[in-house]
Design a protein around this motif. Structure first.
Motif, PDB file in Angstrom:
ATOM      1  N   ARG A   1     -10.110   3.206  -5.628  1.00  0.00           N
ATOM      2  CA  ARG A   1      -9.755   4.574  -6.042  1.00  0.00           C
ATOM      3  C   ARG A   1      -8.357   4.936  -5.577  1.00  0.00           C
ATOM      4  O   ARG A   1      -7.586   5.552  -6.307  1.00  0.00           O
TER       5      ARG A   1
ATOM      6  N   MET B   1     -13.348   3.087  -1.852  1.00  0.00           N
ATOM      7  CA  MET B   1     -12.184   3.956  -1.686  1.00  0.00           C
ATOM      8  C   MET B   1     -10.886   3.199  -1.980  1.00  0.00           C
ATOM      9  O   MET B   1      -9.939   3.774  -2.526  1.00  0.00           O
TER      10      MET B   1
ATOM     11  N   HIS C   1     -10.881  -3.608   4.627  1.00  0.00           N
ATOM     12  CA  HIS C   1     -10.592  -2.481   3.736  1.00  0.00           C
ATOM     13  C   HIS C   1     -11.849  -1.644   3.546  1.00  0.00           C
ATOM     14  O   HIS C   1     -12.891  -1.916   4.166  1.00  0.00           O
ATOM     15  N   TYR C   2     -11.754  -0.618   2.754  1.00  0.00           N
ATOM     16  CA  TYR C   2     -12.835   0.349   2.559  1.00  0.00           C
ATOM     17  C   TYR C   2     -13.277   0.209   1.104  1.00  0.00           C
ATOM     18  O   TYR C   2     -12.735   0.863   0.219  1.00  0.00           O
TER      19      TYR C   2
ATOM     20  N   LEU D   1       1.429   1.947  -1.127  1.00  0.00           N
ATOM     21  CA  LEU D   1       0.299   1.086  -0.746  1.00  0.00           C
ATOM     22  C   LEU D   1       0.240   0.920   0.769  1.00  0.00           C
ATOM     23  O   LEU D   1      -0.841   0.917   1.360  1.00  0.00           O
ATOM     24  N   LYS D   2       1.413   0.778   1.378  1.00  0.00           N
ATOM     25  CA  LYS D   2       1.475   0.561   2.832  1.00  0.00           C
ATOM     26  C   LYS D   2       0.924   1.748   3.609  1.00  0.00           C
ATOM     27  O   LYS D   2       0.475   1.589   4.738  1.00  0.00           O
ATOM     28  N   THR D   3       1.027   2.943   3.040  1.00  0.00           N
ATOM     29  CA  THR D   3       0.672   4.140   3.812  1.00  0.00           C
ATOM     30  C   THR D   3      -0.503   4.922   3.235  1.00  0.00           C
ATOM     31  O   THR D   3      -0.974   5.861   3.857  1.00  0.00           O
ATOM     32  N   ARG D   4      -0.972   4.560   2.045  1.00  0.00           N
ATOM     33  CA  ARG D   4      -2.027   5.346   1.401  1.00  0.00           C
ATOM     34  C   ARG D   4      -3.218   4.539   0.902  1.00  0.00           C
ATOM     35  O   ARG D   4      -4.152   5.103   0.336  1.00  0.00           O
ATOM     36  N   ALA D   5      -3.196   3.214   1.045  1.00  0.00           N
ATOM     37  CA  ALA D   5      -4.364   2.428   0.630  1.00  0.00           C
ATOM     38  C   ALA D   5      -5.110   2.014   1.901  1.00  0.00           C
ATOM     39  O   ALA D   5      -4.497   1.573   2.874  1.00  0.00           O
ATOM     40  N   PRO D   6      -6.442   2.184   1.927  1.00  0.00           N
ATOM     41  CA  PRO D   6      -7.202   1.963   3.164  1.00  0.00           C
ATOM     42  C   PRO D   6      -7.427   0.484   3.494  1.00  0.00           C
ATOM     43  O   PRO D   6      -8.508  -0.052   3.265  1.00  0.00           O
ATOM     44  N   PHE D   7      -6.363  -0.115   4.021  1.00  0.00           N
ATOM     45  CA  PHE D   7      -6.400  -1.487   4.543  1.00  0.00           C
ATOM     46  C   PHE D   7      -5.961  -1.449   5.995  1.00  0.00           C
ATOM     47  O   PHE D   7      -5.104  -0.658   6.377  1.00  0.00           O
TER      48      PHE D   7
END
Lengths: 160, 89, 160, 89
Positions: free
Chosen positions: C60, C57, C53-54, C117-123
């Protein structure tokens, strides 16, 4: 096979989740819903909610609802626990868990289970307000509409 | 001569309160063969039953612990339950 | 305010639920989703899933997703915990909880949170198969479609 | 004369593996003012960067930890991250 329980005692969501997941590595998502007693109803302060049910039929009706969920979605397991008796604000009433390989069926089955429980499981709620007055909760048209959205069939029947 | 088995009639929520009973064993006459014919017979028993069954449109029924319709049959030995629309969940 | 955590350690769903409900009597329903590592991916046996992950970010982005859920629905509270690192089949990855006065917003917010979360969290997930081979998981069109169903806006952008 | 602050460029997942770095500090020429102009400049640095940025349609970007579009501005001191589409949840 679903796990179904109808009980006066509280349930332990963490333990139920662990039980559903125990030894399983084929599950990708678990949907869950917990219903709790709110302290207000139509603007009045609630002292308690008493749930009456139909012992014997309740377990059969919930098992039938869970079986219908398992027929509609490819579930790895599901759990429904519903309490009865006198419950005070903040107390948990109902637990629904639905596990599947993917999140979409897990979440859809969770919504389906609680919608059908509201309209097809023989429970009746009596509200007890802070001034001591009591009243039976009337069925909500919104609940019938939510349950009916899963099917063409009507959620009940009119006896008269 | 053998007597036929009675019906077990159960009441829940405000039906139970209005009838004043949770359960009763009754032997209706032979012509009572459906939920639709049982209801007016029960309503005619006394004032409490009449009051309980007054709001028929809001009364639901189960025969042997399965939701039933007015057309469903009622046979000696059956368990028939009357209750308001359910409000669980 | 939502509770957001990004951690390598496991989470305790029962404790998180208790934390969300503590002292509250205005909640009528809690929706929940738990994502877990499945032992197969496209028919191959999975040994592990490693989530990168980042840092910074990620927190956030999740807080922004939770704030969007709180803007869209009248929530009494919500919790998002997402793990990173190497996780083996059966391990929980993500926990979403959304509490509201009624079940409809609680369940809708739960679905929304996991879709976003699946499309907008940086994992980023890397699969490690039993034969030792590894591969980065490609984003699923179905996930983009699920996330886009909540909005007109695109869930990402194309840099090129 | 004061030197301008460098950009911090971060790479994740297979972009990190292809570039061979998780992070680098760079001072692009003054005409690099947007994400869209930064990408070909980075791709031109060496074979590893060229390989990383080859599949541009599948590369996403964040500027100062917010998702960005090609038109977004890039200024000295910014943290710019490149990564594949996210796959969490």
């Amino acid at each position: 096979m679903a796990r179904v329980a109808v009980q006066a005692d509280p349930f332990d969501p963490g333990a139920e989740l662990a039980r559903l997941l125990a030894g399983r590595t084929d599950i990708g998502g678990i949907g869950c819903f917990i219903g709790t007693v709110r302290d207000t109803a139509e603007g009045r302060r609630l002292a308690a909610l008493t749930l009456e049910h139909y012992p014997g039929m309740t377990e059969r009706a919930i098992a039938a609802i869970a079986a219908e969920a398992e027929r509609r979605w490819d579930l790895a397991g599901c759990t429904v626990i519903h309490r009865f008796g006198r419950l005070t604000p903040g107390a948990p009433i109902v637990l629904v868990l639905a596990a599947a390989a993917h999140r979409a069926p897990a979440l859809a089955a969770t919504s389906f289970l609680i919608d059908w429980l509201k309209t097809r499981a023989p429970f009746w709620k009596q509200e007890e307000w802070e001034d001591g007055a009591t009243a039976w909760v009337a069925a909500k048209e919104a609940d019938d509409a939510a349950a009916a959205s899963w099917d063409q069939t009507s959620p009940g029947f009119t006896a008269g | 001569m053998t007597e036929t088995a009675p019906l077990t009639i159960r009441y829940f929520a405000w039906l139970r309160e209005r009838v004043g009973l949770a359960e009763e064993q009754l032997r209706p006459p032979a012509e009572i063969t459906t939920v639709a014919t049982l209801i007016p017979w029960l309503a005619g028993r006394d004032a409490a039953h009449a009051h309980a069954f007054a709001a028929r449109a809001t009364i639901r029924c189960a025969v042997n612990q399965e939701f039933a319709t007015p057309q469903d049959r009622v046979s000696p030995g059956d368990e028939i339950a009357f209750f308001p629309p359910v409000t669980g969940g």
